[in-house]
Design an enzyme around this catalytic site. Structure first.
Site, PDB file in Angstrom:
ATOM      1  CD  GLU A 131      15.097  97.750  49.458  1.00 18.91           C
ATOM      2  OE1 GLU A 131      15.599  98.639  50.148  1.00 18.91           O
ATOM      3  OE2 GLU A 131      14.369  97.990  48.479  1.00 18.91           O
TER       4      GLU A 131
ATOM      5  CD  GLU B 127       8.940 102.494  46.976  1.00 21.35           C
ATOM      6  OE1 GLU B 127       9.639 103.230  46.259  1.00 21.35           O
ATOM      7  OE2 GLU B 127       8.989 102.501  48.228  1.00 21.35           O
TER       8      GLU B 127
ATOM      9  CB  SER C 156      12.603 100.869  58.273  1.00 23.68           C
ATOM     10  OG  SER C 156      11.321 101.057  57.714  1.00 23.68           O
TER      11      SER C 156
ATOM     12  CG  HIS D 126      12.545  99.689  44.969  1.00 24.93           C
ATOM     13  ND1 HIS D 126      11.293  99.893  45.499  1.00 24.93           N
ATOM     14  CD2 HIS D 126      13.433 100.032  45.938  1.00 24.93           C
ATOM     15  CE1 HIS D 126      11.428 100.351  46.741  1.00 24.93           C
ATOM     16  NE2 HIS D 126      12.713 100.446  47.026  1.00 24.93           N
TER      17      HIS D 126
ATOM     18  N   GLY E 204       9.824 101.758  54.505  1.00 26.65           N
ATOM     19  CA  GLY E 204       9.090 102.958  54.912  1.00 26.65           C
ATOM     20  C   GLY E 204       8.162 102.780  56.097  1.00 26.65           C
TER      21      GLY E 204
ATOM     22  CE  LYS F 141      12.230 104.418  48.742  1.00 29.15           C
ATOM     23  NZ  LYS F 141      11.298 103.622  49.496  1.00 29.15           N
TER      24      LYS F 141
ATOM     25  CG  ASN G  62      15.782 104.242  46.393  1.00 24.88           C
ATOM     26  OD1 ASN G  62      15.612 105.083  45.505  1.00 24.88           O
ATOM     27  ND2 ASN G  62      14.938 103.242  46.591  1.00 24.88           N
TER      28      ASN G  62
HETATM   29  P1  PGA Z   1      13.291 103.101  53.413  1.00 25.01           P
HETATM   30  O1  PGA Z   1      13.373 102.670  51.871  1.00 25.01           O
HETATM   31  O2  PGA Z   1      14.698 103.141  53.952  1.00 25.01           O
HETATM   32  O3  PGA Z   1      12.661 104.474  53.389  1.00 25.01           O
HETATM   33  O4  PGA Z   1      12.462 102.102  54.103  1.00 25.01           O
HETATM   34  C1  PGA Z   1      14.246 101.677  51.439  1.00 25.01           C
HETATM   35  C2  PGA Z   1      14.018 101.398  49.977  1.00 25.01           C
HETATM   36  O5  PGA Z   1      12.860 101.429  49.536  1.00 25.01           O
HETATM   37  O6  PGA Z   1      14.963 101.146  49.219  1.00 25.01           O
END
Ligand code: PGA
Length: 245
Positions: free
Chosen positions: A169, A102, A206, A100, A175, A13, A11
């Site tokens: 998640e 976010e 992460s 997601h 993150g 982003k 991903n």
């Molecule tokens: P990350 O993001 O591996 O940077 O924690 C995962 C995600 O948001 O899908």
């Protein structure tokens, strides 16, 4: 764990410009000769601006491309700034991430997510449905009820559920460098599998080339949704290799 079918979803982003596509060369080269290839499904989810170029570049590589979100409306329409599933499909995507955190954090509801999933499936895309609790919800011991809601409302009236993969998640893991305790993660993944009647369930948050040793011991996880570490081809390849050795 050596012969298990696993997903590795990148991903990106809101990262990546046209010249970032060069980084895929290493991954394509690695994957071509990887001896566990038949157990591995790699899906890149770049920003929309790169989907078309990326899918051309990955043609014949057995690596798939997906979007990171889509509009809930199946047909074209007057929705400035939006992109629907049909458009993603048209430029070479075969998957789309929906729900997601976010995006949920900006007000996306389970009902809207449900509509997005329906339109994605109707447009011929497979769906990666993200679910997860916040730290506040975890502390209030609400993890299971939150996940249950996200699954039940998200998948309401969806008949072809086999084209939906779940990615668990925890919001507090994304993150932050923090991953759940192995026993808790195992239990939560099992809980999700019970509700979804044994669907493929991935873990995201992460994931990196160090904690993969710990994560791969949790044998009910069917793959990983990888943000930060997926932008660096070396780290991404490392995660895949370490999962299988
Ligand atoms: P990350 O993001 O591996 O940077 O924690 C995962 C995600 O948001 O899908």
């Amino acid at each position: 764990m050596t012969n298990k079918y696993m997903y590795f979803i990148a991903n990106w982003k809101m990262f990546g410009a046209v010249n970032s596509l060069k980084s895929l060369n290493k991954v394509v080269k690695f994957f071509r000769t990887f001896k566990k290839k038949k157990f591995v499904k790699i899906i890149y989810c770049p920003p929309n601006t790169l989907i078309n170029l990326m899918s051309k570049k990955l043609k014949n590589s057995k690596i798939s491309v997906g979007g990171q979100n889509c509009h809930e409306q199946e047909n074209f329409g007057a929705f400035t700034g939006s992109i629907n599933a049909k458009m993603l499909k048209n430029v070479g995507a075969n998957y789309v991430i929906i729900g997601h955190s976010e995006i949920r954090q900006k007000g996306e509801t389970n009902k809207l997510i449900n509509l997005k999933i329906q339109s994605a499936l109707n447009s011929g895309l497979k769906v990666i449905l993200c679910i997860g609790e916040t730290l506040y919800e975890k502390r209030k011991k609400k993890t299971k009820s939150i996940l249950k809601n996200q699954i039940q409302f998200g998948l309401k009236k969806i008949s072809n559920k086999k084209d939906v993969i779940i990615a668990y998640e925890p919001v507090w893991s994304i993150g932050t460098g923090i991953i759940p305790k192995s026993n808790e993660l195992f239990e939560t993944i099992n809980f999700i599998k019970r509700i979804t009647k044994n669907k493929k369930v991935l873990y995201g948050g992460s994931v990196n080339s160090k904690n993969i040793y710990q994560l791969k011991q949790i044998d009910n996880i069917d793959g990983y949704l990888i943000g930060g570490a997926s932008k660096d081809p070396k780290k991404f390849i490392d995660i895949i290799k370490k999962t299988y050795n």
